[in-house]
Design a protein around this motif. Structure first.
Motif, mmCIF file in Angstrom:
data_model
loop_
_atom_site.group_PDB
_atom_site.id
_atom_site.type_symbol
_atom_site.label_atom_id
_atom_site.label_comp_id
_atom_site.label_asym_id
_atom_site.label_seq_id
_atom_site.Cartn_x
_atom_site.Cartn_y
_atom_site.Cartn_z
ATOM 1 N N ALA A 222 14.378 65.172 35.389
ATOM 2 C CA ALA A 222 14.818 63.625 35.583
ATOM 3 C C ALA A 222 13.365 63.062 35.325
ATOM 4 O O ALA A 222 12.276 63.560 35.973
ATOM 5 N N ARG A 223 13.390 61.835 34.447
ATOM 6 C CA ARG A 223 12.104 61.172 34.313
ATOM 7 C C ARG A 223 12.302 59.924 34.457
ATOM 8 O O ARG A 223 13.386 59.134 33.901
ATOM 9 N N VAL A 224 11.377 58.856 35.227
ATOM 10 C CA VAL A 224 11.534 57.471 35.151
ATOM 11 C C VAL A 224 10.014 57.313 34.501
ATOM 12 O O VAL A 224 9.216 58.035 34.877
ATOM 13 N N SER A 225 9.912 55.872 34.100
ATOM 14 C CA SER A 225 8.677 55.477 33.553
ATOM 15 C C SER A 225 7.680 54.825 34.575
ATOM 16 O O SER A 225 6.273 55.085 34.296
ATOM 17 N N THR A 226 7.888 54.089 35.530
ATOM 18 C CA THR A 226 7.229 53.642 36.218
ATOM 19 C C THR A 226 7.510 54.016 37.953
ATOM 20 O O THR A 226 8.589 54.495 37.942
#
Length: 200
Positions: free
Chosen positions: A6-10
């Motif tokens: 899982a990845r979020v940008s900020t």
């Protein structure tokens, strides 16, 4: 094993939606990252890839969570395939462990290659059209004829250094002398002969 990523940008974004979907899909372990998709160096993704073994499947909530561009996505999935590791994207329903999923992914790859070919063709066509109009492609010259005329006048003054002239023209001394071969001494000789310096 199903390994989730899982990845979020900020730091402000919440990965909860992705985590819920990955756990619901049956992931045995999930690696979570807070980083831009443009970053090549993503520690958690590298850790997930290092953790996986042949027969495992990497699962993401959506394709853009794994890679920012189609090229990057294809390179990553192909490297997984070479290690006998599958790839699954929940939103797009792509699963390379199935024949249908492999077909869909290869269509993505074909579209990406087609896009690159179109870009190359447009670039070549643009350069040919520019040459037909007397223009050349590539980087514009660092110094114009007007700059060279100004440089000639300034360098004729012994009190003005080449560094001063280069700084005033916004280039390095080496660039200046590249346009004025032989440096100040050659410049004096040319001026004595009544010749202006020429660009290479």
């Amino acid at each position: 094993m199903l390994i989730g990523y899982a990845r979020v940008s900020t730091q402000d974004q919440d990965p909860a939606l992705q985590l819920d979907a990955l756990h619901a899909a049956g992931c045995d372990r999930v690696f979570t990252e807070k980083a831009s998709g443009a970053q090549r160096d993503r520690p958690e993704l590298l850790a997930a890839l290092d953790f996986m073994r042949p027969g495992d499947t990497l699962v993401v909530w959506r394709l853009d969570r794994l890679a920012r561009s189609i090229k990057q996505l294809i390179e990553t999935v192909e490297s997984l395939g070479e290690r006998n590791i599958g790839f699954r994207s929940l939103t797009e329903a792509i699963d390379t462990t199935t024949s249908g999923g492999k077909l869909v992914f290869h269509i993505f790859a074909a579209l990406a290659e087609f896009e690159r070919a179109i870009i190359r063709e447009r670039t070549v066509a643009g350069l040919q059209a520019a040459r037909a109009r007397g223009r050349r492609g590539g980087r514009p010259p660092a110094l114009t004829e007007k700059d060279l005329t100004a440089a000639t006048a300034m360098l004729a003054d012994e009190t003005i250094t080449a560094e001063d002239v280069a700084k005033r023209l916004g280039v390095s001394p080496s660039t200046l002398y590249r346009y004025l071969p032989g440096g100040r001494s050659a410049l004096r000789e040319k001026m004595a002969e009544g010749k202006a310096p020429k660009r290479r």
